[in-house]
Design a protein around this motif. Structure first.
Motif, PDB file in Angstrom:
ATOM      1  N   HIS A   1       0.954  -1.268   0.051  1.00 14.73           N
ATOM      2  CA  HIS A   1      -0.033  -0.122   0.065  1.00 14.73           C
ATOM      3  C   HIS A   1       0.844   1.323   0.003  1.00 14.73           C
ATOM      4  O   HIS A   1       0.561   2.208  -0.730  1.00 14.73           O
ATOM      5  N   VAL A   2       2.020   1.221   0.880  1.00 17.15           N
ATOM      6  CA  VAL A   2       2.754   2.467   0.837  1.00 17.15           C
ATOM      7  C   VAL A   2       3.526   2.705  -0.507  1.00 17.15           C
ATOM      8  O   VAL A   2       3.857   3.785  -0.844  1.00 17.15           O
TER       9      VAL A   2
ATOM     10  N   SER B   1       2.983   5.957  -2.825  1.00 19.22           N
ATOM     11  CA  SER B   1       3.827   7.017  -2.939  1.00 19.22           C
ATOM     12  C   SER B   1       4.466   7.117  -4.288  1.00 19.22           C
ATOM     13  O   SER B   1       5.277   7.867  -4.398  1.00 19.22           O
ATOM     14  N   LYS B   2       3.668   6.470  -5.532  1.00 18.94           N
ATOM     15  CA  LYS B   2       4.161   6.519  -6.513  1.00 18.94           C
ATOM     16  C   LYS B   2       3.574   7.709  -7.157  1.00 18.94           C
ATOM     17  O   LYS B   2       2.614   8.345  -7.074  1.00 18.94           O
TER      18      LYS B   2
END
Length: 96
Positions: free
Chosen positions: A90-91, A95-96
């Motif tokens: 998920h992170v 963060s993309k």
């Protein structure tokens, strides 16, 4: 093992044994059930591999079986590992 831990009296027995090995009478002294009931709960916990006992004269001394808890913890850890992997995914995605 989970079924054995589901009962609140059995959890109380396990908590009593965390402090160290005890005889049935000492366990029963801290729990609002009879010695006979404590013995039955100890039988279930022993069958589940969470408690072991040794003979000491005419009485038995019970203690937590660390191997049983290692197995139980391994079972729980698989869910924790899955949750951490999902969180990392998920992170990474957000963060993309």
């Amino acid at each position: 093992m989970l079924d054995a831990c589901a009962d609140p009296t059995r959890r109380s027995v396990l908590m009593a044994l965390r402090a160290g090995p005890l005889a049935v009478g000492a366990i029963a002294a801290g729990i609002p059930v009879t010695r006979s009931a404590v013995s039955q709960h100890l039988k279930v916990l022993t069958s589940a591999g969470l408690v072991q006992s040794t003979a000491d004269g005419t009485r038995r001394i019970y203690r937590v079986d660390p191997d049983g808890f290692t197995e139980l913890r391994g079972w729980f850890d698989q869910f924790w590992d899955d949750a951490l992997s999902a969180f990392a995914d998920h992170v990474e995605e957000t963060s993309k």
